[in-house]
Design a protein around this motif. Structure first.
Motif, PDB file in Angstrom:
ATOM      1  N   VAL A  40       1.084  -1.120  -0.059  1.00 50.15           N
ATOM      2  CA  VAL A  40      -0.233  -0.056   0.028  1.00 50.15           C
ATOM      3  C   VAL A  40       0.849   1.416   0.008  1.00 50.15           C
ATOM      4  O   VAL A  40       0.650   2.301  -0.818  1.00 50.15           O
ATOM      5  CB  VAL A  40      -1.098  -0.092   1.186  1.00 50.15           C
ATOM      6  N   GLY A  41       1.844   1.345   0.788  1.00 45.30           N
ATOM      7  CA  GLY A  41       2.827   2.471   0.802  1.00 45.30           C
ATOM      8  C   GLY A  41       3.382   2.484  -0.578  1.00 45.30           C
ATOM      9  O   GLY A  41       3.584   3.725  -0.973  1.00 45.30           O
ATOM     10  N   THR A  42       3.930   1.658  -1.021  1.00 50.14           N
ATOM     11  CA  THR A  42       4.852   1.492  -2.415  1.00 50.14           C
ATOM     12  C   THR A  42       3.567   2.010  -3.601  1.00 50.14           C
ATOM     13  O   THR A  42       3.979   2.829  -4.320  1.00 50.14           O
ATOM     14  CB  THR A  42       5.369   0.120  -2.537  1.00 50.14           C
ATOM     15  N   PHE A  43       2.449   1.487  -3.344  1.00 47.90           N
ATOM     16  CA  PHE A  43       1.544   1.791  -4.527  1.00 47.90           C
ATOM     17  C   PHE A  43       1.091   3.521  -4.286  1.00 47.90           C
ATOM     18  O   PHE A  43       1.083   4.150  -5.335  1.00 47.90           O
ATOM     19  CB  PHE A  43       0.219   1.120  -4.291  1.00 47.90           C
ATOM     20  N   SER A  44       1.060   4.056  -3.178  1.00 50.19           N
ATOM     21  CA  SER A  44       0.788   5.248  -3.087  1.00 50.19           C
ATOM     22  C   SER A  44       1.955   6.419  -3.403  1.00 50.19           C
ATOM     23  O   SER A  44       1.639   7.347  -4.046  1.00 50.19           O
ATOM     24  CB  SER A  44       0.309   5.700  -1.540  1.00 50.19           C
ATOM     25  N   LEU A  45       3.330   5.705  -3.338  1.00 52.18           N
ATOM     26  CA  LEU A  45       4.453   6.474  -3.872  1.00 52.18           C
ATOM     27  C   LEU A  45       4.467   6.332  -5.553  1.00 52.18           C
ATOM     28  O   LEU A  45       4.711   7.295  -6.145  1.00 52.18           O
ATOM     29  CB  LEU A  45       5.510   5.803  -3.310  1.00 52.18           C
ATOM     30  N   VAL A  46       4.043   5.239  -5.906  1.00 46.57           N
ATOM     31  CA  VAL A  46       3.806   5.002  -7.507  1.00 46.57           C
ATOM     32  C   VAL A  46       2.689   6.181  -7.944  1.00 46.57           C
ATOM     33  O   VAL A  46       2.921   6.629  -8.967  1.00 46.57           O
ATOM     34  CB  VAL A  46       3.607   3.761  -7.920  1.00 46.57           C
TER      35      VAL A  46
END
Length: 355
Positions: free
Chosen positions: A143-149
């Motif tokens: 979830v954290g990586t997806f938000s950064l993407v």
């Protein structure tokens, strides 16, 4: 990454494994230092500009506060996701867990070191639930990586002229959009497509231990798929956390190169932090600086490497809090819900009454 609940098997050659890991770690450190030395020698990093940080303590204080806000948002997100899995992680324990993870991610390769540290502490005394705990931590990271993407795509509409004039930046955003679509499709397939469970079971039929763990992970992901409102809230918290990280990066650029400061930083800084999180060198050192320089140049900015070095220095300050938690030691942080804890006791009473 997952561990089974069976008794651990001894390694085949423990005497060789430790030196090998040490060699690889030292190699990564050498590569990181070598890249930094090259950037400094070629003039792409101006270390003397970092001296301004000593005279800009209000900026340092503000940056540290935003990093703590980042950790707080991540801690609330983790607590919510554990609740969906019928596991309890209090906010205080979540903050401690994330501080320790922040400490290890600052000094170990990429973000993986912090994830491994959190996995070790979160699975402590949770025999029988390790797969579920690990699943929540993986989902938390995704979830954290997806938000950064997602952030560059959200900022892109505000810079139409820049995107029209810089084709490389436009192509990077295309790749970013494909990555976001792939992550979303993969998560939807695992969470909302029931036939995937028997297919995984069939593929892993020869390895019953791995199959058992994989099926438990799929079941845990399916439970999270039913809590869509919680996932949406977790994504919002992640966006806020990563926005705080972008603010810290902007403060770093303003501290060392105020003449180059521009809001265009928001478009490329998330991509730079994605590259910096790759487990290539400890903390991404060297690799991140190269990526930031290249990305900033695309938007007409300079001082990307220096801005990231500022972020690293501030990370060290916040990491000291994680070091305090680590030195004092962490007790068990993840617990089943109270009603789940009572079920074995009822079973024991029933067994005693029949004996």
């Amino acid at each position: 990454m997952f561990t089974t609940d069976a008794a651990p098997q001894p390694a085949t050659s423990p005497d060789r494994a430790v030196p090998r890991k040490t060699v690889f770690l030292l190699l990564r450190v050498a590569i990181g230092i070598g890249v930094l030395a090259y950037l400094a020698k070629s003039g792409q990093i101006n270390f003397s500009s970092l001296i301004r940080l000593f005279h800009a303590w209000p900026i340092t204080l503000t940056a540290v506060l935003f990093l703590l806000l980042d950790i707080l948002m991540m801690s609330v997100r983790a607590s919510l996701l554990f609740r969906t899995a019928r596991l309890s992680l209090s906010l205080a324990n979540s903050v401690q867990l994330n501080l320790v993870g922040f400490l290890f991610s600052t000094f170990l390769p990429g973000a993986a070191g912090g994830d491994i540290a959190k996995l070790v502490y979160a699975t402590r005394e949770n025999h029988g639930r390790r797969a579920e705990v690990a699943t929540v931590l993986i989902l938390d990271r995704l979830v954290g990586t997806f938000s950064l993407v997602l952030l560059p795509l959200l900022f892109a509409p505000f810079f139409p002229d820049l995107l029209r004039s810089v084709s490389v930046l436009r192509h990077l955003l295309y790749i970013d959009a494909l990555l976001a679509g792939f992550m979303l499709a993969a998560a939807a397939l695992i969470m909302f497509f029931p036939p995937i469970r028997p297919r995984v079971s069939g593929l892993l039929g020869r390895w019953p231990g791995i199959r058992s763990v994989a099926l438990r992970v799929l079941d845990a992901m399916a439970i999270h798929g039913k809590a869509q409102s919680t996932l949406f809230l977790a994504l919002l918290l992640s966006l806020l956390a990563n926005l705080a990280l972008i603010v810290v990066t902007a403060l770093g650029l303003y501290a060392v190169n105020p003449g180059s400061f521009s809001i265009r930083l928001a478009l490329v800084a998330p991509i730079g932090h994605l590259v910096n999180s790759l487990p290539l060198t400890p903390g991404g050192i060297g690799v991140g600086e190269t990526a930031f320089n290249a990305l900033f140049k695309l938007t007409g900015l300079s001082g990307g490497a220096e801005a990231l070095l500022c972020v690293r220095l501030w990370n060290v300050l916040v990491g000291l809090l994680g070091l305090v938690v680590y030195l004092f030691g962490m007790q068990r942080s993840v617990y089943p819900y109270a009603e789940d804890l009572r079920e074995p006791e009822v079973g024991c009473i029933a067994a005693e009454s029949t004996s």
